[in-house]
Design a protein around this motif. Structure first.
Motif, PDB file in Angstrom:
ATOM      1  N   ALA A 213       2.573  -5.504   1.284  1.00 34.21           N
ATOM      2  CA  ALA A 213       3.500  -4.682   0.509  1.00 34.21           C
ATOM      3  C   ALA A 213       4.098  -3.641   1.444  1.00 34.21           C
ATOM      4  O   ALA A 213       3.378  -3.010   2.218  1.00 34.21           O
ATOM      5  N   ASP A 214       5.415  -3.518   1.402  1.00 30.31           N
ATOM      6  CA  ASP A 214       6.087  -2.448   2.137  1.00 30.31           C
ATOM      7  C   ASP A 214       6.010  -1.203   1.266  1.00 30.31           C
ATOM      8  O   ASP A 214       6.561  -1.187   0.153  1.00 30.31           O
ATOM      9  N   VAL A 215       5.307  -0.191   1.741  1.00 27.93           N
ATOM     10  CA  VAL A 215       5.070   0.990   0.903  1.00 27.93           C
ATOM     11  C   VAL A 215       6.354   1.782   0.650  1.00 27.93           C
ATOM     12  O   VAL A 215       6.407   2.601  -0.258  1.00 27.93           O
ATOM     13  N   ARG A 216       7.410   1.525   1.429  1.00 31.01           N
ATOM     14  CA  ARG A 216       8.683   2.229   1.225  1.00 31.01           C
ATOM     15  C   ARG A 216       9.461   1.653   0.052  1.00 31.01           C
ATOM     16  O   ARG A 216      10.202   2.353  -0.623  1.00 31.01           O
ATOM     17  N   THR A 217       9.319   0.334  -0.155  1.00 28.81           N
ATOM     18  CA  THR A 217      10.159  -0.344  -1.145  1.00 28.81           C
ATOM     19  C   THR A 217       9.379  -1.018  -2.263  1.00 28.81           C
ATOM     20  O   THR A 217       9.964  -1.390  -3.282  1.00 28.81           O
ATOM     21  N   GLY A 218       8.075  -1.257  -2.049  1.00 28.21           N
ATOM     22  CA  GLY A 218       7.275  -2.009  -3.011  1.00 28.21           C
ATOM     23  C   GLY A 218       7.436  -3.515  -2.873  1.00 28.21           C
ATOM     24  O   GLY A 218       6.835  -4.277  -3.631  1.00 28.21           O
ATOM     25  N   SER A 219       8.214  -3.967  -1.904  1.00 31.04           N
ATOM     26  CA  SER A 219       8.442  -5.398  -1.712  1.00 31.04           C
ATOM     27  C   SER A 219       7.174  -6.073  -1.203  1.00 31.04           C
ATOM     28  O   SER A 219       6.566  -5.627  -0.228  1.00 31.04           O
ATOM     29  N   CYS A 220       6.782  -7.161  -1.873  1.00 31.16           N
ATOM     30  CA  CYS A 220       5.542  -7.870  -1.534  1.00 31.16           C
ATOM     31  C   CYS A 220       5.850  -9.256  -0.988  1.00 31.16           C
ATOM     32  O   CYS A 220       6.868  -9.861  -1.306  1.00 31.16           O
ATOM     33  N   SER A 221       4.898  -9.767  -0.201  1.00 31.37           N
ATOM     34  CA  SER A 221       5.014 -11.120   0.346  1.00 31.37           C
ATOM     35  C   SER A 221       4.026 -12.034  -0.375  1.00 31.37           C
ATOM     36  O   SER A 221       3.060 -11.560  -0.984  1.00 31.37           O
ATOM     37  N   PRO A 222       4.236 -13.377  -0.276  1.00 34.09           N
ATOM     38  CA  PRO A 222       3.265 -14.310  -0.853  1.00 34.09           C
ATOM     39  C   PRO A 222       1.879 -14.099  -0.247  1.00 34.09           C
ATOM     40  O   PRO A 222       1.785 -13.679   0.911  1.00 34.09           O
TER      41      PRO A 222
ATOM     42  N   THR B  31       2.340   7.532   6.357  1.00 34.19           N
ATOM     43  CA  THR B  31       2.771   6.811   7.550  1.00 34.19           C
ATOM     44  C   THR B  31       3.318   7.846   8.523  1.00 34.19           C
ATOM     45  O   THR B  31       4.501   8.169   8.491  1.00 34.19           O
ATOM     46  N   THR B  32       2.456   8.396   9.330  1.00 33.92           N
ATOM     47  CA  THR B  32       2.800   9.433  10.314  1.00 33.92           C
ATOM     48  C   THR B  32       3.661  10.540   9.725  1.00 33.92           C
ATOM     49  O   THR B  32       4.727  10.868  10.232  1.00 33.92           O
ATOM     50  N   GLY B  33       3.166  11.119   8.660  1.00 35.90           N
ATOM     51  CA  GLY B  33       3.822  12.293   8.093  1.00 35.90           C
ATOM     52  C   GLY B  33       4.790  12.011   6.966  1.00 35.90           C
ATOM     53  O   GLY B  33       5.276  12.933   6.322  1.00 35.90           O
ATOM     54  N   GLN B  34       5.102  10.735   6.705  1.00 37.21           N
ATOM     55  CA  GLN B  34       5.907  10.367   5.545  1.00 37.21           C
ATOM     56  C   GLN B  34       4.946   9.828   4.488  1.00 37.21           C
ATOM     57  O   GLN B  34       4.093   8.988   4.804  1.00 37.21           O
ATOM     58  N   TYR B  35       5.116  10.279   3.273  1.00 40.13           N
ATOM     59  CA  TYR B  35       4.199   9.883   2.209  1.00 40.13           C
ATOM     60  C   TYR B  35       4.910   8.943   1.237  1.00 40.13           C
ATOM     61  O   TYR B  35       6.077   9.158   0.886  1.00 40.13           O
ATOM     62  N   TYR B  36       4.161   7.909   0.827  1.00 44.44           N
ATOM     63  CA  TYR B  36       4.699   6.918  -0.098  1.00 44.44           C
ATOM     64  C   TYR B  36       3.641   6.592  -1.135  1.00 44.44           C
ATOM     65  O   TYR B  36       2.438   6.685  -0.855  1.00 44.44           O
ATOM     66  N   ALA B  37       4.084   6.156  -2.307  1.00 47.67           N
ATOM     67  CA  ALA B  37       3.145   5.755  -3.353  1.00 47.67           C
ATOM     68  C   ALA B  37       3.647   4.478  -4.012  1.00 47.67           C
ATOM     69  O   ALA B  37       4.843   4.326  -4.288  1.00 47.67           O
ATOM     70  N   ILE B  38       2.698   3.553  -4.231  1.00 41.85           N
ATOM     71  CA  ILE B  38       2.983   2.300  -4.924  1.00 41.85           C
ATOM     72  C   ILE B  38       1.857   2.036  -5.916  1.00 41.85           C
ATOM     73  O   ILE B  38       0.791   2.641  -5.834  1.00 41.85           O
ATOM     74  N   ASP B  39       2.085   1.078  -6.820  1.00 36.14           N
ATOM     75  CA  ASP B  39       0.976   0.627  -7.659  1.00 36.14           C
ATOM     76  C   ASP B  39      -0.116   0.081  -6.744  1.00 36.14           C
ATOM     77  O   ASP B  39       0.166  -0.679  -5.816  1.00 36.14           O
ATOM     78  N   ASP B  40      -1.358   0.463  -7.026  1.00 35.33           N
ATOM     79  CA  ASP B  40      -2.461   0.040  -6.167  1.00 35.33           C
ATOM     80  C   ASP B  40      -2.820  -1.427  -6.374  1.00 35.33           C
ATOM     81  O   ASP B  40      -3.329  -2.073  -5.470  1.00 35.33           O
ATOM     82  N   THR B  41      -2.562  -1.953  -7.551  1.00 36.40           N
ATOM     83  CA  THR B  41      -3.044  -3.290  -7.897  1.00 36.40           C
ATOM     84  C   THR B  41      -2.107  -4.372  -7.374  1.00 36.40           C
ATOM     85  O   THR B  41      -0.923  -4.414  -7.724  1.00 36.40           O
TER      86      THR B  41
END
Ligand code: FES
Length: 100
Positions: free
Chosen positions: A69-78, A32-42
């Motif tokens: 999914a917010d890639v910073r926190t892993g928080s997902c929406s319905p 995200t513009t130079g900040q890197y994040y990783a989450i479970d892909d599934t």
């Protein structure tokens, strides 16, 4: 846990997801513009691949049914009913490293 080299920063373009399989896990890495994040892909809804979704800022939309999914926190929406795991990413001048 040692950091794992996941390749040169050029492999991770801004605003796109890249799916990596590491130790049998599918992990989506985002720039995200130079900040890197990783989450479970599934996606926890029905298995969509977040790395194939469209990004808006730090939020990626599952291409199957639209959960975000917010890639910073892993928080997902319905319709996802659970969040996804996040992983720390660091970089040196050339490569990215993930802490699993
Ligand atoms: S599989 Fe992701 S929203 Fe349904």
């Amino acid at each position: 846990m040692p950091l794992r080299n996941i390749g040169p920063v050029e492999n991770f373009p801004v605003g796109k997801g890249v799916c990596l399989e590491i130790d049998g896990k599918r992990i989506a890495v985002f720039n995200t513009t130079g900040q890197y994040y990783a989450i479970d892909d599934t996606c926890p809804h029905a298995g969509g691949s977040f790395s194939e979704g469209a990004m808006t800022g730090s939020v990626v939309r599952c291409p199957l049914h639209g959960a975000t999914a917010d890639v910073r926190t892993g928080s997902c929406s319905p319709p996802a009913r659970a969040d996804v795991e996040t992983y720390d990413i660091s970089c040196d001048s050339t490569d990215l490293f993930i802490d699993l």
